[in-house]
Design a protein around this motif. Structure first.
Motif, PDB file in Angstrom:
ATOM      1  N   PHE A 209       3.026 -10.195  13.835  1.00  0.00           N
ATOM      2  CA  PHE A 209       3.610  -8.907  13.935  1.00  0.00           C
ATOM      3  C   PHE A 209       4.854  -8.755  13.607  1.00  0.00           C
ATOM      4  O   PHE A 209       4.714  -7.573  12.574  1.00  0.00           O
ATOM      5  N   GLY A 210       5.707  -9.405  12.939  1.00  0.00           N
ATOM      6  CA  GLY A 210       6.570  -9.558  12.437  1.00  0.00           C
ATOM      7  C   GLY A 210       6.517  -9.328  10.990  1.00  0.00           C
ATOM      8  O   GLY A 210       7.780  -7.996  10.275  1.00  0.00           O
ATOM      9  N   GLU A 211       5.476  -9.928  10.117  1.00  0.00           N
ATOM     10  CA  GLU A 211       5.436  -9.180   8.776  1.00  0.00           C
ATOM     11  C   GLU A 211       5.263  -7.909   9.091  1.00  0.00           C
ATOM     12  O   GLU A 211       5.426  -7.078   7.643  1.00  0.00           O
ATOM     13  N   THR A 212       4.449  -7.200   9.654  1.00  0.00           N
ATOM     14  CA  THR A 212       3.960  -5.974  10.033  1.00  0.00           C
ATOM     15  C   THR A 212       5.011  -4.714   9.464  1.00  0.00           C
ATOM     16  O   THR A 212       5.716  -3.622   9.017  1.00  0.00           O
ATOM     17  N   GLN A 213       6.440  -5.164  10.698  1.00  0.00           N
ATOM     18  CA  GLN A 213       7.524  -4.297  10.852  1.00  0.00           C
ATOM     19  C   GLN A 213       8.335  -4.509   9.205  1.00  0.00           C
ATOM     20  O   GLN A 213       8.673  -3.175   9.049  1.00  0.00           O
ATOM     21  N   GLN A 214       8.453  -5.803   8.370  1.00  0.00           N
ATOM     22  CA  GLN A 214       9.253  -5.500   6.861  1.00  0.00           C
ATOM     23  C   GLN A 214       8.438  -4.499   6.256  1.00  0.00           C
ATOM     24  O   GLN A 214       8.735  -4.455   5.418  1.00  0.00           O
ATOM     25  N   GLN A 215       7.018  -4.649   6.485  1.00  0.00           N
ATOM     26  CA  GLN A 215       6.564  -4.718   5.319  1.00  0.00           C
ATOM     27  C   GLN A 215       5.585  -3.036   5.357  1.00  0.00           C
ATOM     28  O   GLN A 215       5.181  -2.179   4.254  1.00  0.00           O
ATOM     29  N   HIS A 216       4.893  -2.861   6.169  1.00  0.00           N
ATOM     30  CA  HIS A 216       4.736  -1.720   6.997  1.00  0.00           C
ATOM     31  C   HIS A 216       4.754  -1.843   8.406  1.00  0.00           C
ATOM     32  O   HIS A 216       4.291  -1.733   8.744  1.00  0.00           O
ATOM     33  N   PRO A 217       5.893  -0.713   7.929  1.00  0.00           N
ATOM     34  CA  PRO A 217       6.258   0.172   9.433  1.00  0.00           C
ATOM     35  C   PRO A 217       5.865   1.108  10.190  1.00  0.00           C
ATOM     36  O   PRO A 217       5.392   0.849  11.120  1.00  0.00           O
ATOM     37  N   GLU A 218       4.889   1.442   9.581  1.00  0.00           N
ATOM     38  CA  GLU A 218       3.883   2.707  10.190  1.00  0.00           C
ATOM     39  C   GLU A 218       2.824   2.008  10.980  1.00  0.00           C
ATOM     40  O   GLU A 218       2.421   2.050  11.963  1.00  0.00           O
ATOM     41  N   LEU A 219       2.515   1.374   9.870  1.00  0.00           N
ATOM     42  CA  LEU A 219       1.371   0.054  10.861  1.00  0.00           C
ATOM     43  C   LEU A 219       1.689  -0.673  12.163  1.00  0.00           C
ATOM     44  O   LEU A 219       1.524  -0.741  12.999  1.00  0.00           O
ATOM     45  N   ASN A 220       2.981  -1.491  11.502  1.00  0.00           N
ATOM     46  CA  ASN A 220       3.955  -2.161  12.599  1.00  0.00           C
ATOM     47  C   ASN A 220       4.281  -1.165  14.116  1.00  0.00           C
ATOM     48  O   ASN A 220       3.202  -1.256  15.572  1.00  0.00           O
ATOM     49  N   ARG A 221       4.108   0.456  13.707  1.00  0.00           N
ATOM     50  CA  ARG A 221       4.202   1.172  15.126  1.00  0.00           C
ATOM     51  C   ARG A 221       2.921   1.577  15.427  1.00  0.00           C
ATOM     52  O   ARG A 221       3.284   1.204  16.872  1.00  0.00           O
ATOM     53  N   ALA A 222       2.272   1.206  15.061  1.00  0.00           N
ATOM     54  CA  ALA A 222       0.206   2.031  15.108  1.00  0.00           C
ATOM     55  C   ALA A 222       0.239   0.755  16.101  1.00  0.00           C
ATOM     56  O   ALA A 222      -0.978   0.706  17.155  1.00  0.00           O
ATOM     57  N   ILE A 223       0.315  -0.320  15.724  1.00  0.00           N
ATOM     58  CA  ILE A 223      -0.166  -1.315  16.009  1.00  0.00           C
ATOM     59  C   ILE A 223       0.784  -1.518  17.787  1.00  0.00           C
ATOM     60  O   ILE A 223      -0.083  -1.835  19.123  1.00  0.00           O
ATOM     61  N   ALA A 224       1.916  -2.005  17.615  1.00  0.00           N
ATOM     62  CA  ALA A 224       2.916  -1.541  18.643  1.00  0.00           C
ATOM     63  C   ALA A 224       2.253  -1.150  19.917  1.00  0.00           C
ATOM     64  O   ALA A 224       2.637  -1.012  21.359  1.00  0.00           O
ATOM     65  N   LEU A 225       2.016   0.639  19.939  1.00  0.00           N
ATOM     66  CA  LEU A 225       1.754   1.360  20.897  1.00  0.00           C
ATOM     67  C   LEU A 225       0.126   1.278  21.379  1.00  0.00           C
ATOM     68  O   LEU A 225      -0.465   1.393  22.194  1.00  0.00           O
ATOM     69  N   GLN A 226      -0.999   0.655  20.229  1.00  0.00           N
ATOM     70  CA  GLN A 226      -2.358   0.819  20.628  1.00  0.00           C
ATOM     71  C   GLN A 226      -3.285  -0.675  20.516  1.00  0.00           C
ATOM     72  O   GLN A 226      -3.557  -1.221  19.013  1.00  0.00           O
ATOM     73  N   HIS A 227      -2.330  -1.952  21.221  1.00  0.00           N
ATOM     74  CA  HIS A 227      -3.201  -3.319  21.118  1.00  0.00           C
ATOM     75  C   HIS A 227      -3.307  -3.864  22.589  1.00  0.00           C
ATOM     76  O   HIS A 227      -2.788  -3.394  23.139  1.00  0.00           O
ATOM     77  N   GLU A 228      -3.968  -4.773  22.633  1.00  0.00           N
ATOM     78  CA  GLU A 228      -4.465  -6.097  23.293  1.00  0.00           C
ATOM     79  C   GLU A 228      -4.345  -7.613  22.985  1.00  0.00           C
ATOM     80  O   GLU A 228      -4.715  -7.542  21.794  1.00  0.00           O
TER      81      GLU A 228
END
Length: 248
Positions: A209-228
């Motif tokens: 999940f930290g890798e998405t924050q570093q490389q793909h912040p928009e994806l990181n935000r989408a995952i943070a909002l809608q995940h299980e």
């Protein structure tokens, strides 16, 4: 929950050995997939919410550590439930699965190929290359997946669900940053389209999940909002699993 339970065969007489070791369950294994009914129901309801309520991004991420059963709960839990139970709006769903691997855009094109109408006059390899060309179209960056889905027959009534399994392969196997970024942009753009042509489901190891924050912040935000999160199995879930006896 009761409807899911009614579709299960008797726990005392499974059709085949239910134990998979380290292998994932698959959609055809749904009758043998015990112990995750509650999590499957939560995922089904979260997926339905993407259609019931206006969402800026129709993306649902399933997170958990390695070996937690993320792929299994989607493949043998959520996807069979989506096929068996109607969701608000669409008459039916088209569902494809891909893994990013070393060539994520090429693998996405391969997964989409079976959705094209049959055409014996054109070789499958040529048709796959045509899809990949659409996905990589520089004149309309990131539009390819949405355009592909929108052009499918009955697209309004049968939206596309793209399940990207083991999404961490984007970071562990794909060595070309352009391909890595292209897949992320294709998925996000399609999932954000107001036309609702595409919904994205992905599994991701939680330590990436930290890798998405570093490389793909928009994806990181989408995952943070809608995940299980896929937690460890509870005592009751283990009991349900332990009651299943493999055939001798």
């Amino acid at each position: 929950m009761e409807e899911l339970a009614r579709r299960r065969p008797s726990a005392s007489r499974p059709a085949a050995n239910p134990y998979r070791g380290l292998e994932s369950f698959h959609p055809e294994d749904a009758p043998l997939f015990f112990g995750r009914e509650e999590l499957t129901e939560k995922l089904w309801r979260r997926f339905c919410a993407l259609y019931e309520e206006p969402r800026p991004c129709r993306l649902l991420a399933v997170l958990g550590p390695s070996g937690s059963g993320k792929s299994s709960v989607v493949l043998a839990g959520l996807l069979p439930a989506l096929r068996a139970r109607p969701i608000p709006g669409p008459e039916r769903l088209r569902i494809v699965r891909c893994r990013p691997g070393e060539r994520p855009v090429e693998n996405l094109a391969r997964a989409l190929l079976p959705l094209l109408p049959a055409d014996s006059a054109v070789l499958p390899a040529s048709r796959q290359l045509a899809i990949e060309k659409l996905l990589r179209d520089s004149s309309a960056p990131a539009e390819g997946l949405r355009r592909f889905a929108a052009d499918l027959p009955e697209a309004v009534h049968s939206p596309l669900v793209v399940f990207v399994d083991q999404f961490e392969e984007v970071y562990t196997l794909c060595k070309v940053p352009g391909d890595r970024n292209a897949l992320v942009e294709l998925l996000l753009h399609a999932a954000r389209s107001a036309g609702g042509e595409v919904t994205v489901v992905l599994t991701l190891r939680s330590d990436f999940f930290g890798e998405t924050q570093q490389q793909h912040p928009e994806l990181n935000r989408a995952i943070a909002l809608q995940h299980e999160l896929v937690p460890a199995m509870s005592r009751d879930e283990y009991k349900a699993w332990a009651q299943v006896k493999p055939l001798s």
